[in-house]
Write an enzyme that holds these catalytic residues in place. Structure first.
Site, PDB file in Angstrom:
ATOM      1  N   ASP A 173       7.335 -13.325   0.103  1.00  0.00           N
ATOM      2  CA  ASP A 173       5.884 -13.312   0.024  1.00  0.00           C
ATOM      3  C   ASP A 173       5.571 -13.634  -1.436  1.00  0.00           C
ATOM      4  O   ASP A 173       6.452 -13.612  -2.298  1.00  0.00           O
ATOM      5  CB  ASP A 173       5.293 -11.958   0.446  1.00  0.00           C
ATOM      6  CG  ASP A 173       3.811 -12.114   0.814  1.00  0.00           C
ATOM      7  OD1 ASP A 173       3.178 -13.079   0.345  1.00  0.00           O
ATOM      8  OD2 ASP A 173       3.286 -11.272   1.564  1.00  0.00           O
TER       9      ASP A 173
HETATM   10  C1  BGC Z   1       0.254 -12.918   1.675  1.00  0.00           C
HETATM   11  C2  BGC Z   1       0.982 -13.896   2.580  1.00  0.00           C
HETATM   12  C3  BGC Z   1       0.515 -15.289   2.290  1.00  0.00           C
HETATM   13  C4  BGC Z   1       0.752 -15.591   0.811  1.00  0.00           C
HETATM   14  C5  BGC Z   1       0.335 -16.981   0.383  1.00  0.00           C
HETATM   15  C6  BGC Z   1       0.357 -13.308   0.224  1.00  0.00           C
HETATM   16  O1  BGC Z   1      -0.467 -12.519  -0.553  1.00  0.00           O
HETATM   17  O2  BGC Z   1       0.746 -11.628   1.874  1.00  0.00           O
HETATM   18  O3  BGC Z   1       0.782 -13.569   3.920  1.00  0.00           O
HETATM   19  O4  BGC Z   1       1.156 -16.208   3.114  1.00  0.00           O
HETATM   20  O5  BGC Z   1       0.015 -14.655   0.034  1.00  0.00           O
HETATM   21  O6  BGC Z   1      -1.031 -17.105   0.368  1.00  0.00           O
END
Ligand code: BGC
Length: 734
Positions: A262
């Site tokens: 993530d």
């Molecule tokens: C989220 C993810 C997301 C990523 C990119 C993170 O803060 O938890 O689900 O895909 O950001 O935007």
């Protein structure tokens, strides 16, 4: 050494490597050979550069060998608008608007694998058209508490339902030569302290509740990428958790794709190298917040990992293995020259969005058959509530979308009923959606209420569109809800409206359950989720009866928050002490808890009404005794005994009678959906592999099948079982 010409290599393998074609062992071996030959030509710098971000949503290729960059995009409900290279601002392109599909809670409510496939295919086509190689979704974290800000992005509380629905979604996406990225692995079941909280949870709960949807995504969906969770599991960050990644994901489940962090979820170069992380994405060097000059070079899996290899602390083969997986992903996506070109905002996609939306809406209450509205009579309809006009694709965090259009509930109703008198008053208001911050409402609440009370006075029917929204501390990433109640004074407002007009329909727009003490003051209640571009039309479809509702709740609505198992066990269970958290609810999540402890929910898992009535009858099992290799085939007849055509979801649950271990009272093991004309009867079958009745034994670290008596329960919700049949499992039968 032979220099690989990538273009030729690609052409060679495209026919056998695209998502929808199964490879022979020989073909896969040939591809792996090619990949190894490419790796042999790469410098350490080039390899390492492929293992971390070069921008917000891309990682580097190797231009001298024709290895392209890899481009990713959020998210589960639509392809996100273009974001700047190195900050979270939108790039203001004019060609990046898309179809917003309904949130995954709505998809889960359809209990339809067919719709999940159509959804995946359509969103995959949009991702492909937008030139994305990896779509950052679907999300399958289990619904553990109604306060979790991101439940709307997931598929509910039941591991079986989520597993059944995640697989066709992935297949649909990947047929486009776009990788799905199932997220967030694992136990990211709350947003509060998500970036560091350490979760302690039993092996049994992991295997029975929190793993299954991910496992199905890998083993049955053949998902090409997985996103790690921010949080820690048993003292180690999920992005480089030896047990989770090396042991479970890559060894036990044979995952051959790419584990992506993530954003900003890596914390240690050596662990990242050794414990299975393949690509580090993120914001600044410290994970979540700041960026500094050359920060991409300072990522845990950039310069520092290179250094570890140089010093001999990490073998270069470890990096080779990451690159091997990344190249494999590229062969499946960006290097597949036969992949289709995709399409965006097509009528077909819009219709998929509308069908999923309409079929996901759940009718919770319908006193005196207030719904569907009798539109043959000219009605005076008073529409109340901020959510009647609010754009729900805005806010919420990374799943925010820039749809080509979003039909609001009010617009949808007006489109459908142009000749009816429809008046509108906002009634209450909240602030604008802003990530990480609650903004105050722009209007005076008392004035709004006064206007609403006036508006409903002489209406034939009142439709109140309320619920939550995508603001911080509502249904939004980066924070949890602070209360189980309806926010922004809605409860008082509904109660006051009911004093003036009794014919109130409440449409809850939310991705979460809410406390419903006000419900006695509503004659009808619909759970309307976040329904995307076609939301308003789909809601109108159901309200006027063009579509007969058939959605079923993918999670329980507890009467009060303490009735939910995560909350029952107090603060250490939810939300933890900010450092640690213990899942004391163990395997008793959602209806498993309510059933076992006999705590009556407000609305049960699997519940949802229709405008017609169904009879479930003639329930039978193919046999009375089964052994471990066999499949239990349950069947029943469903008859539509009402006045309208409709769809019903038959649910098959299994209970172990007198188990030697603690078990949930019953667990969903199969479901089937039928469409029936008035008076029509059809057979519905549920097939249950005997092996799926095993529990996970902590000591043996394995699944155990208990011989003895079981009950198969057939019904149309977890708390409405029409018939139960006894059967037994024996170790072996002649
Ligand atoms: C989220 C993810 C997301 C990523 C990119 C993170 O803060 O938890 O689900 O895909 O950001 O935007």
């Amino acid at each position: 050494m032979r220099k690989i010409n990538l273009i030729n290599a690609c052409l060679l393998f495209v026919f056998c490597f695209s998502g929808h074609i199964t490879l022979t062992a020989q073909e896969s071996d040939a591809i792996e050979d090619e990949i190894n030959q490419i790796i042999a030509q790469l410098t350490l710098e080039e390899k390492v550069a492929m293992c971390h971000a070069q921008s917000k949503f891309s990682s580097k290729g190797v231009p001298r060998l024709g290895i392209p960059e890899l481009w990713m995009s959020d998210g589960p409900h639509g392809v996100r608008a273009e974001v700047n290279w190195d900050d979270w601002g939108y790039s203001m392109w004019t060609n990046d608007s898309i179809t917003a599909f309904p949130a995954l809670t709505a998809l889960a409510s359809t209990f339809s694998k067919g719709l999940s496939y159509e959804y995946g295919k359509a969103i995959g086509e949009e991702a492909r058209y937008r030139n994305k190689d990896v779509l950052l979704g679907p999300g399958v974290n289990i619904y553990r508490t109604p306060l979790n800000g991101r439940n709307f992005e997931y598929m509910g509380e039941d591991p079986y339902l989520a597993s059944e629905l995640v697989v066709p979604y992935i297949k649909g996406v990947q047929e486009n030569g776009v990788a799905a990225c199932v997220k967030h692995f694992v136990v990211n079941n709350q947003e509060l302290w998500r970036d560091h909280i350490n979760v302690e949870v039993s092996d049994r709960a992991l295997n029975e509740i929190y793993f299954p949807a991910f496992k199905a995504a890998v083993e049955e969906g053949n998902v090409w990428s997985v996103m790690s969770a921010y949080n820690q599991l048993r003292g180690q960050y999920c992005s480089h958790n030896e047990f989770l990644v090396n042991e479970v994901l890559k060894k036990k489940w044979n995952f051959d794709g790419v584990l992506i962090t993530d954003w900003g979820a890596a914390h240690d170069s050596k662990q990242a190298a050794l414990y299975g992380l393949d690509i580090e994405m993120g914001t600044g060097t410290n994970g979540l917040t700041y960026s500094e000059v050359n920060h991409y070079e300072n990522y845990y899996m950039a310069g520092p990992m290179k250094e570890l290899v140089r010093k001999g602390e990490v073998p270069e083969e470890v990096v080779d293995e990451k690159v091997r997986r990344i190249l494999r992903l590229m062969y499946r996506t960006t290097l597949d020259k036969t992949r289709p070109f995709g399409s965006v905002n097509s009528k077909e996609h819009q219709m998929v969005a509308r069908r999923v939306a309409a079929e996901g809406i759940v009718l919770l209450k319908n006193e005196g058959k207030l719904l569907p509205l009798d539109i043959n009579k000219k009605q005076k309809i008073a529409v109340i509530g901020e959510n009647a006009t609010r754009m729900m694709t805005k806010g919420g965090g990374s799943s925010e979308l820039k749809p080509k259009y979003e039909i609001s509930p009010l617009e949808g109703l007006k489109n459908r009923l142009p000749d009816h008198e429809i008046t509108y008053a906002m009634g209450y208001s909240s602030g604008r959606a802003q990530y990480g911050k609650v903004l105050p409402p722009a209007f005076d609440q008392e004035e709004l209420k006064k206007e609403a009370l006036e508006t409903v006075k002489d209406a034939d029917v009142v439709i109140f569109y309320g619920g939550l929204n995508k603001n911080h501390e509502q249904d939004c990433e980066g924070g949890d809800r602070l209360s189980y109640k309806l926010p922004f004074g809605q409860e008082d407002l509904i109660n006051d409206l009911a004093k003036v007009n009794k014919n109130i329909v409440v449409v809850l727009i939310s991705g979460n359950a809410v406390e419903m003490q006000w419900e006695k003051n509503a004659r009808a209640v619909l759970q309307g989720w976040y329904l995307g571009s076609e939301g308003g039309n789909a809601l109108a479809d159901v309200i006027v009866g063009d579509v007969n509702p058939s959605g079923k709740l993918p999670f329980t609505f507890p009467m009060k928050l303490e009735d939910n198992s995560a909350h029952h066990f107090g603060e250490m269970s939810y939300p933890g002490d900010s450092i640690n958290q213990e899942y004391k609810d163990d395997i008793l999540v959602g209806y498993r808890w309510h059933d076992t402890k006999k705590i009556k929910p407000k609305y049960a898992f699997g519940y949802g009404l229709s405008y017609t009535d169904f009879l479930i009858m003639n329930v039978t099992l193919n046999k009375k005794t089964f052994n471990r290799q066999e499949t239990i085939i349950a069947s029943c007849d469903v008859k539509n005994i009402g006045e309208l055509e409709g769809k019903e979801v038959v649910q098959f649950y299994v209970e172990k009678v007198k188990s030697k271990v603690m078990r949930a009272k019953k667990e969903l093991k199969a479901f089937g959906k039928v469409e029936l004309k008035k008076g029509e009867t059809q057979e519905v079958k549920g097939e249950v592999d005997v092996l799926s009745l095993r529990y996970y034994d902590e000591e043996m670290k394995d699944w155990v099948l208990e011989p003895g008596d079981y009950l198969l329960h057939v019904g149309n919700s977890s708390d409405n079982i029409r018939k139960s049949i006894k059967f037994s499992i024996v170790e072996q039968i002649e």
